[in-house]
Design an enzyme around this catalytic site. Sequence first.
Site, PDB file in Angstrom:
ATOM      1  N   LYS A 266      14.555 -72.433 -57.819  1.00  0.00           N
ATOM      2  CA  LYS A 266      14.798 -73.343 -59.086  1.00  0.00           C
ATOM      3  C   LYS A 266      16.461 -73.206 -59.478  1.00  0.00           C
ATOM      4  CE  LYS A 266      14.608 -72.731 -63.692  1.00  0.00           C
ATOM      5  NZ  LYS A 266      15.309 -73.921 -64.079  1.00  0.00           N
TER       6      LYS A 266
ATOM      7  N   GLU B 298      22.039 -60.950 -62.228  1.00  0.00           N
ATOM      8  CA  GLU B 298      23.514 -61.005 -62.753  1.00  0.00           C
ATOM      9  C   GLU B 298      23.521 -61.562 -63.940  1.00  0.00           C
ATOM     10  OE1 GLU B 298      26.793 -63.203 -62.743  1.00  0.00           O
ATOM     11  OE2 GLU B 298      27.309 -62.902 -60.590  1.00  0.00           O
TER      12      GLU B 298
ATOM     13  N   CYS C 257      30.960 -66.417 -65.286  1.00  0.00           N
ATOM     14  CA  CYS C 257      30.570 -65.271 -65.900  1.00  0.00           C
ATOM     15  C   CYS C 257      31.435 -64.222 -65.957  1.00  0.00           C
ATOM     16  CB  CYS C 257      29.209 -64.694 -65.104  1.00  0.00           C
ATOM     17  SG  CYS C 257      29.263 -65.088 -63.294  1.00  0.00           S
TER      18      CYS C 257
ATOM     19  N   GLU D 124      29.334 -63.210 -75.805  1.00  0.00           N
ATOM     20  CA  GLU D 124      30.060 -64.214 -74.886  1.00  0.00           C
ATOM     21  C   GLU D 124      30.285 -65.522 -75.476  1.00  0.00           C
ATOM     22  OE1 GLU D 124      29.316 -64.685 -69.883  1.00  0.00           O
ATOM     23  OE2 GLU D 124      27.646 -64.536 -71.228  1.00  0.00           O
TER      24      GLU D 124
END
Length: 524
Positions: free
Chosen positions: A188, A261, A295, A393
């Site tokens: 996906k 992750e 990231c 973040e």
Amino acid sequence: MASPTAPAQGERTLSDARIARLTSHIVSGGAATATVVAPFTGEPLATVPLSDAVDVRRAYERAREAQRTWAALPVRERVKPFLRLTDALVARRAELLDVLQLETGKARRHATEEFLDVALCSLYYARRAGRLLRPRRRQGMVPGLTRVQELRHPKGVVGLVSPWNYPITLGPGDILPALMAGNAVVHKPDTQTCLSSLWVRDLLVDLGLPPELWQVVVGDPSEIGDPLVEGADYVAFTGSTRAGRAIAAKVAPRLVGYSLELGGKNPMIVMADADVERTARGAVRACFTNAGQLCISIERLYVHEDVYDRFVPRFVELVEGMRLGTGLDFDADMGSLTHARQLEGVTRHVEQAVEKGATVLAGGKARPDVGPLFYAPTVLADVTADMDLCAEETFGPVVAVYRYRDLDEAVERANASPYGLNASVWTRDAAAGRRVAARLQAGTVNVNDGYGAAYASHDAPMGGMKQSGVGRRHGSEGMLRFTEVKTVASQHLMDLEPPGGLGYEKFADLMAGGVKIMKWLRIK
């Protein structure tokens, strides 16, 4: 099988026919669609069919049937399409870069990093799959009398969810080792950036991969997330920490393996002896690659007081000189954000920080004059703990700079985060940098580089500590996570019980003496 030839210059961008071919690979039986919008312009780019829960279950059925035949092939046969893939990607890289730019809004130089990563990662595993997956002899209990083999079997069908920011690095980049290990995959991708993954799949099928092995479903997680996780023999996910926790909870009752992750708030430490010019240029790359939507990009910059007053002005000067652009060429230093929600989140973080006393050294505003989702590369000082930007973040082109006096203080502040994905250290003394790196709580640490040195070293594992994830991609772990390990031990000549009429007490004494002998002879 020959690699496809590169398209002519005028045929590079996506045509309606090309989009129709790519989206035909999505498993979808309904009429529902979604519109992919080009971040550079805000104009529609493609109409994508959406999958529902029934489509996901159908994808698993197809994948499971194909996987049995695939797993029975020798590894040397399975890797053939992937050995061809590197040349094919090189031959058609201009077209791939166009697709990546059009659907993500990233600069071409940052799209090139994705192309290089997937080309080299595929080659790495294709060259090593046979060695990683072959049966291995292990030391038995009684040397010479116990023969032990470690065998690797594929998990079966891997459910893989990839994000929008690096669609082929974090999609096909993980799918390729899973396939080489003998699995099938139900994938996906994010709806916004599914075209590039479909492009790689289409190419790989042309190069000999059985198409049923890589099933693609597209849709909202609320619609297809549960059946995607429920059907998987192993789940691989890259995305937010919040979503990663939800997936872990979903698979826990079935005791299915997973790798995650997740997020990061990555620090960079500039030591007192750092080369100011080199470090400032490196910091620009570390903070603003893909408009900070990476990231492992740097969001916290700790600068020693001895170089702070030289480094920060030079860094700000370089940031203010960055070129923003929408061209399908290499002129722009930075591209666009991908989603309107990213622009909203970045704007909110910066505005709140400024309201609470942060100082804008560069940027600090949207750039609609360039494109609807552009935000100026931004440097902030005087960021404090009561600001969301300090610990959360941001995932955009924003970095906070902090002055420090003592190296121990910098390490402590760098580690004072629930995340631990990536970190960076800059110094003229590489050995000293490595010593600092060993103290940082991050899955990858780069010395005199922001992120690429570690990430692009495909022979080494990459992943996060703390709330930045579970498991690793790259290296042997990047393939072996998609396998089940089995131990087969055969016993020869003597049984592991007292022979003849020997009592257990005597047998225990004999075995204890054997332990001492094996230690003395260094057999164990």
